[in-house]
Design an enzyme around this catalytic site. Sequence first.
Site, PDB file in Angstrom:
ATOM      1  N   ASN A   1       0.872  -1.181   0.000  1.00 34.10           N
ATOM      2  CA  ASN A   1       0.000   0.000   0.000  1.00 34.10           C
ATOM      3  C   ASN A   1       0.907   1.228   0.000  1.00 34.10           C
ATOM      4  O   ASN A   1       2.102   1.118   0.272  1.00 34.10           O
ATOM      5  CB  ASN A   1      -0.992  -0.039   1.166  1.00 34.10           C
ATOM      6  CG  ASN A   1      -0.292  -0.065   2.500  1.00 34.10           C
ATOM      7  OD1 ASN A   1       0.480   0.840   2.821  1.00 34.10           O
ATOM      8  ND2 ASN A   1      -0.536  -1.105   3.283  1.00 34.10           N
TER       9      ASN A   1
ATOM     10  N   GLY B   1      -2.651  -9.417   3.890  1.00 31.16           N
ATOM     11  CA  GLY B   1      -2.529 -10.171   2.641  1.00 31.16           C
ATOM     12  C   GLY B   1      -1.091 -10.526   2.302  1.00 31.16           C
ATOM     13  O   GLY B   1      -0.294 -10.893   3.166  1.00 31.16           O
ATOM     14  N   VAL B   2      -0.755 -10.386   1.031  1.00 30.09           N
ATOM     15  CA  VAL B   2       0.571 -10.784   0.565  1.00 30.09           C
ATOM     16  C   VAL B   2       1.650  -9.861   1.165  1.00 30.09           C
ATOM     17  O   VAL B   2       2.775 -10.291   1.444  1.00 30.09           O
ATOM     18  CB  VAL B   2       0.605 -10.846  -0.977  1.00 30.09           C
ATOM     19  CG1 VAL B   2       0.555  -9.480  -1.611  1.00 30.09           C
ATOM     20  CG2 VAL B   2       1.801 -11.623  -1.474  1.00 30.09           C
ATOM     21  N   ASP B   3       1.294  -8.612   1.401  1.00 26.94           N
ATOM     22  CA  ASP B   3       2.202  -7.637   2.019  1.00 26.94           C
ATOM     23  C   ASP B   3       2.633  -8.145   3.411  1.00 26.94           C
ATOM     24  O   ASP B   3       3.843  -8.202   3.730  1.00 26.94           O
ATOM     25  CB  ASP B   3       1.442  -6.308   2.137  1.00 26.94           C
ATOM     26  CG  ASP B   3       2.326  -5.113   2.419  1.00 26.94           C
ATOM     27  OD1 ASP B   3       3.564  -5.284   2.486  1.00 26.94           O
ATOM     28  OD2 ASP B   3       1.791  -4.001   2.577  1.00 26.94           O
TER      29      ASP B   3
ATOM     30  N   GLY C   1      -6.983  -8.659  -4.129  1.00 24.62           N
ATOM     31  CA  GLY C   1      -7.403  -9.086  -2.789  1.00 24.62           C
ATOM     32  C   GLY C   1      -8.276  -8.004  -2.181  1.00 24.62           C
ATOM     33  O   GLY C   1      -9.350  -7.679  -2.703  1.00 24.62           O
TER      34      GLY C   1
HETATM   35  P1  ADP Z   1      -4.210  -5.973  -2.703  1.00 25.50           P
HETATM   36  O1  ADP Z   1      -4.342  -5.062  -1.503  1.00 25.50           O
HETATM   37  O2  ADP Z   1      -3.265  -5.411  -3.761  1.00 25.50           O
HETATM   38  O3  ADP Z   1      -5.537  -6.392  -3.250  1.00 25.50           O
HETATM   39  P2  ADP Z   1      -3.855  -8.508  -1.253  1.00 25.50           P
HETATM   40  O4  ADP Z   1      -2.642  -8.918  -0.517  1.00 25.50           O
HETATM   41  O5  ADP Z   1      -5.080  -8.222  -0.448  1.00 25.50           O
HETATM   42  O6  ADP Z   1      -3.419  -7.238  -2.152  1.00 25.50           O
HETATM   43  O7  ADP Z   1      -4.212  -9.612  -2.329  1.00 25.50           O
HETATM   44  C1  ADP Z   1      -3.516  -9.800  -3.530  1.00 25.50           C
HETATM   45  C2  ADP Z   1      -3.502 -11.267  -3.866  1.00 25.50           C
HETATM   46  O8  ADP Z   1      -2.458 -11.901  -3.135  1.00 25.50           O
HETATM   47  C3  ADP Z   1      -4.764 -12.040  -3.502  1.00 25.50           C
HETATM   48  O9  ADP Z   1      -5.104 -12.860  -4.610  1.00 25.50           O
HETATM   49  C4  ADP Z   1      -4.345 -12.900  -2.311  1.00 25.50           C
HETATM   50  O10 ADP Z   1      -5.046 -14.125  -2.286  1.00 25.50           O
HETATM   51  C5  ADP Z   1      -2.896 -13.153  -2.645  1.00 25.50           C
HETATM   52  N1  ADP Z   1      -2.006 -13.584  -1.548  1.00 25.50           N
HETATM   53  C6  ADP Z   1      -2.123 -13.413  -0.216  1.00 25.50           C
HETATM   54  N2  ADP Z   1      -1.063 -13.968   0.426  1.00 25.50           N
HETATM   55  C7  ADP Z   1      -0.260 -14.500  -0.536  1.00 25.50           C
HETATM   56  C8  ADP Z   1       0.985 -15.223  -0.530  1.00 25.50           C
HETATM   57  N3  ADP Z   1       1.624 -15.500   0.597  1.00 25.50           N
HETATM   58  N4  ADP Z   1       1.499 -15.628  -1.725  1.00 25.50           N
HETATM   59  C9  ADP Z   1       0.871 -15.343  -2.898  1.00 25.50           C
HETATM   60  N5  ADP Z   1      -0.285 -14.662  -2.963  1.00 25.50           N
HETATM   61  C10 ADP Z   1      -0.849 -14.257  -1.802  1.00 25.50           C
END
Ligand code: ADP
Length: 184
Positions: free
Chosen positions: A30, A38-40, A127
Site C-alpha cells: 500500500n 494479505g501478501v504484504d 485481494g
Molecule cells: P491488494 O491489496 O493489492 O488487493 P492482497 O494482498 O489483499 O493485495 O491480495 C492480492 C492477492 O495476493 C490475492 O489474490 C491474495 O489471495 C494473494 N495472496 C495473499 N497472500 C499470498 C501469498 N503469501 N502468496 C501469494 N499470494 C498471496
Amino acid sequence: MEAKIGSTLIRLVQGDITREKTDVIVNAANPSLRGGGGVDGAIHRAGGPEILQECIDKYPKGCGTGEARITTAGQMDAKWVIHTPGPIWRGGQQNEEGLLRNSYHNSLLLATKHGAKSIAFPSISTGVYGFPIDQAAKIAISTVIENLNEISMKEIHFVQFSASDCQVYTRTLTQILKDTQEES
Ligand code: ADP
C-alpha cells in the site's frame, strides 16, 4: 502451466510467493510502504523486520499508486523485494486499468535496472483492493508480454494463492497465446 516466449519462460504457480527463489519478489504493497495484510503481511513476516526498516529509511514518503520501490528481501531466498501499490478498484472509471498496468511495467523496469533475471508477481490489487480477477489477469500477463523486449528477464512467475485464481491465470495465458498465434 509454462510457456516460452522468445527467450523468456512464463510460469504460473499456485502457492506462497514468499517461497519463490526468483531474484525479485513483487509485493502488492500500500502507498505508505509500512506493511499491511494479505501478501504484504506475508512478505514482511517471511523476510523479517529489516524490510520494513529499509522502507522507512529509504522511502519516508512511501510510494505512489502504480509506482515501484526496491528493498532487499531479508530472510527470503530472493535478492530483492519490489514494492508496488496497485490501484483500489472503484468501478473502473478512475484509470484503475492504467494504474495496474503501471504497477507491472514499473516493477519490470526496476528489476531490469538492478540486473534481475527472474521475477515473481502476486495478483496485484485483486485481494482487499477488489480488482476483478479476470481483468487483472489479462492486464498482468499482457503487460509482461508487451514489454519482454525492453526487460532482461529469463523467468517470470505469476504466483496465485488460490486454485481458482490460478485457473483464471491459466485460462487467460492460454487465450493470449492463442490470440498472438492467430495474429502472426
Ligand atoms: P491488494 O491489496 O493489492 O488487493 P492482497 O494482498 O489483499 O493485495 O491480495 C492480492 C492477492 O495476493 C490475492 O489474490 C491474495 O489471495 C494473494 N495472496 C495473499 N497472500 C499470498 C501469498 N503469501 N502468496 C501469494 N499470494 C498471496
